[in-house]
Write an enzyme that holds these catalytic residues in place. Structure first.
Site, PDB file in Angstrom:
ATOM      1  N   ARG A  35      35.773  39.116  44.901  1.00  0.00           N
ATOM      2  CA  ARG A  35      35.932  40.536  44.607  1.00  0.00           C
ATOM      3  C   ARG A  35      34.945  41.293  45.488  1.00  0.00           C
ATOM      4  O   ARG A  35      33.921  40.741  45.912  1.00  0.00           O
ATOM      5  CB  ARG A  35      35.627  40.817  43.142  1.00  0.00           C
ATOM      6  CG  ARG A  35      36.510  40.074  42.148  1.00  0.00           C
ATOM      7  CD  ARG A  35      36.078  40.401  40.719  1.00  0.00           C
ATOM      8  NE  ARG A  35      36.941  39.746  39.728  1.00  0.00           N
ATOM      9  CZ  ARG A  35      36.647  38.586  39.133  1.00  0.00           C
ATOM     10  NH1 ARG A  35      35.528  37.952  39.440  1.00  0.00           N
ATOM     11  NH2 ARG A  35      37.474  38.065  38.246  1.00  0.00           N
ATOM     12  N   LYS A  51      32.528  38.981  37.010  1.00  0.00           N
ATOM     13  CA  LYS A  51      32.608  39.896  35.870  1.00  0.00           C
ATOM     14  C   LYS A  51      31.834  39.354  34.685  1.00  0.00           C
ATOM     15  O   LYS A  51      31.849  38.154  34.420  1.00  0.00           O
ATOM     16  CB  LYS A  51      34.074  40.113  35.471  1.00  0.00           C
ATOM     17  CG  LYS A  51      34.859  40.966  36.464  1.00  0.00           C
ATOM     18  CD  LYS A  51      36.266  41.211  35.950  1.00  0.00           C
ATOM     19  CE  LYS A  51      37.037  42.133  36.878  1.00  0.00           C
ATOM     20  NZ  LYS A  51      38.414  42.376  36.399  1.00  0.00           N
ATOM     21  N   HIS A  71      40.574  43.757  48.078  1.00  0.00           N
ATOM     22  CA  HIS A  71      41.216  42.841  47.131  1.00  0.00           C
ATOM     23  C   HIS A  71      42.409  42.126  47.750  1.00  0.00           C
ATOM     24  O   HIS A  71      42.789  41.042  47.295  1.00  0.00           O
ATOM     25  CB  HIS A  71      41.666  43.604  45.882  1.00  0.00           C
ATOM     26  CG  HIS A  71      42.036  42.702  44.739  1.00  0.00           C
ATOM     27  ND1 HIS A  71      41.088  42.097  43.934  1.00  0.00           N
ATOM     28  CD2 HIS A  71      43.242  42.273  44.274  1.00  0.00           C
ATOM     29  CE1 HIS A  71      41.700  41.354  43.030  1.00  0.00           C
ATOM     30  NE2 HIS A  71      43.006  41.439  43.211  1.00  0.00           N
ATOM     31  N   ARG A 127      41.451  38.716  48.780  1.00  0.00           N
ATOM     32  CA  ARG A 127      41.356  37.818  47.616  1.00  0.00           C
ATOM     33  C   ARG A 127      42.755  37.350  47.196  1.00  0.00           C
ATOM     34  O   ARG A 127      42.976  36.173  46.922  1.00  0.00           O
ATOM     35  CB  ARG A 127      40.664  38.564  46.475  1.00  0.00           C
ATOM     36  CG  ARG A 127      40.548  37.820  45.146  1.00  0.00           C
ATOM     37  CD  ARG A 127      39.692  38.671  44.203  1.00  0.00           C
ATOM     38  NE  ARG A 127      39.817  38.296  42.805  1.00  0.00           N
ATOM     39  CZ  ARG A 127      39.096  37.365  42.201  1.00  0.00           C
ATOM     40  NH1 ARG A 127      38.205  36.665  42.902  1.00  0.00           N
ATOM     41  NH2 ARG A 127      39.233  37.105  40.916  1.00  0.00           N
ATOM     42  N   HIS A 174      38.796  33.575  37.004  1.00  0.00           N
ATOM     43  CA  HIS A 174      39.633  34.181  35.974  1.00  0.00           C
ATOM     44  C   HIS A 174      39.402  33.497  34.631  1.00  0.00           C
ATOM     45  O   HIS A 174      39.393  32.265  34.555  1.00  0.00           O
ATOM     46  CB  HIS A 174      41.121  34.055  36.329  1.00  0.00           C
ATOM     47  CG  HIS A 174      41.549  34.969  37.426  1.00  0.00           C
ATOM     48  ND1 HIS A 174      42.674  34.740  38.186  1.00  0.00           N
ATOM     49  CD2 HIS A 174      41.009  36.126  37.893  1.00  0.00           C
ATOM     50  CE1 HIS A 174      42.800  35.719  39.072  1.00  0.00           C
ATOM     51  NE2 HIS A 174      41.811  36.562  38.912  1.00  0.00           N
ATOM     52  N   TYR A 195      49.272  35.637  41.249  1.00  0.00           N
ATOM     53  CA  TYR A 195      49.100  35.249  42.653  1.00  0.00           C
ATOM     54  C   TYR A 195      50.138  34.224  43.105  1.00  0.00           C
ATOM     55  O   TYR A 195      50.107  33.780  44.241  1.00  0.00           O
ATOM     56  CB  TYR A 195      47.693  34.670  42.862  1.00  0.00           C
ATOM     57  CG  TYR A 195      46.606  35.690  42.666  1.00  0.00           C
ATOM     58  CD1 TYR A 195      46.193  36.506  43.707  1.00  0.00           C
ATOM     59  CD2 TYR A 195      46.018  35.867  41.424  1.00  0.00           C
ATOM     60  CE1 TYR A 195      45.218  37.459  43.528  1.00  0.00           C
ATOM     61  CE2 TYR A 195      45.038  36.807  41.232  1.00  0.00           C
ATOM     62  CZ  TYR A 195      44.636  37.600  42.289  1.00  0.00           C
ATOM     63  OH  TYR A 195      43.661  38.557  42.085  1.00  0.00           O
TER      64      TYR A 195
END
Length: 299
Positions: free
Chosen positions: A149, A173, A245, A248, A271, A280
């Site tokens: 990210r 995150k 992004h 990514r 994730h 994806y």
């Protein structure tokens, strides 16, 4: 209703108990603040315990009428639910009015993806004879090669590179750390940038460990990364809506098209849920056909 007091308490809870980043905390507080703005506009004069499910549904309808998209509504609802969960935990409210609040159905629009050829085009237009050119090459290689990210890229530190094992430590995150492989090309460019370009900068205090710096010796900003990529895409003649992004997304897509396990890609992307990674996997029909042909017993 003392809204500022509620926001302050919620912010402390998100920081200390949820260990969220400053950026995430600000997003949550903005979501709750939208609710408070609606209550003020609609003439709500009750206390926090008098907010009902109908109040919240009317709030979501208000957001919809403002033209706020379903994806943004879903994020706001997530923030609102966390807020009321916090109030319930603190025994500020007796019942959670958001418990039955529905999230709008989201039609996921797949973002543009860069082909390997297009990524090479972007890298080729970078002028490596300039100091910032070598830095930008390293930025693109790390973004694409590690699937980071943009905030993970700007926060990347020299102390988190392990060249002997070809891994980097990334803080994602919720301040969750993960270990991501880094390729030899990205490592080589990082080494050149750090040892031949970066060493000549007058680095600001408390920015000494950040890898990517601006010309003033401070940690490069997210906006700067967006602008760098925008200029490179234009120079490369690529007519797609490209952001950091996108690299990514391309990283994950190319891995899966190459046969990588979805769980492994999930781990590298950081994730929490496999369902997030599944976006994806927008693989073309030829690839899907080849998988069926290769692996299905009846093919």
């Amino acid at each position: 209703m003392n809204t500022q007091s509620y926001l302050k308490g919620f912010g402390i809870y998100l920081k200390l108990e949820r260990s969220l980043s400053k950026h995430s905390i600000e997003a949550y507080l903005n979501d709750v603040n939208k609710l408070f703005q609606y209550l003020e506009i609609s003439g709500f004069d009750g206390n926090i315990n008098q907010i009902t499910l109908k109040t919240l549904r009317d709030f979501i309808a208000w957001l919809h009428n403002l033209g706020i998209q379903a994806s943004s509504q879903a994020r706001i609802i997530s923030g609102i639910k966390s807020f009321f969960a916090y109030l319930l935990q603190e025994e500020t409210i007796r019942k959670d009015p958001s418990a039955l609040l529905e999230t709008p159905k989201i039609i996921r629009k797949l973002p543009d993806t860069l082909s390997i050829h297009e990524i090479n085009q972007i890298i080729e237009v970078i002028d490596a004879s300039k100091p910032e050119g070598m830095r930008n090459k390293a930025i693109i290689e790390v973004l694409y090669g590690c699937g980071l990210r943009v905030s993970e890229l700007t926060d990347l530190k020299i102390s988190n590179i392990y060249p002997e094992t070809e891994f980097i430590k990334v803080t994602g995150k919720g301040n969750k750390e993960r270990i991501v492989p880094i390729g030899s090309t990205a490592l080589k460019l990082l080494n050149i940038y750090i040892n031949e370009i970066r060493v000549h900068l007058n680095i600001k205090k408390n920015h000494e460990d950040y890898i990517f710096l601006n010309k003033f010796g401070a940690k490069i900003s997210r906006i700067s990364i967006f602008n760098i990529i925008k200029e490179l895409v234009v120079s490369a003649g690529i007519r797609k809506n490209i952001s950091p992004h996108t690299f990514r997304h391309s990283f994950a897509t190319h891995l899966i098209e190459g046969g990588a396990d979805l769980r492994a890609v999930q781990e590298m992307l950081g994730h929490a849920s496999i369902t997030t990674t599944e976006i994806y996997t927008h693989l073309d029909r030829n690839y899907l056909h080849s998988v069926i042909t290769q692996f299905h017993p009846r093919s």
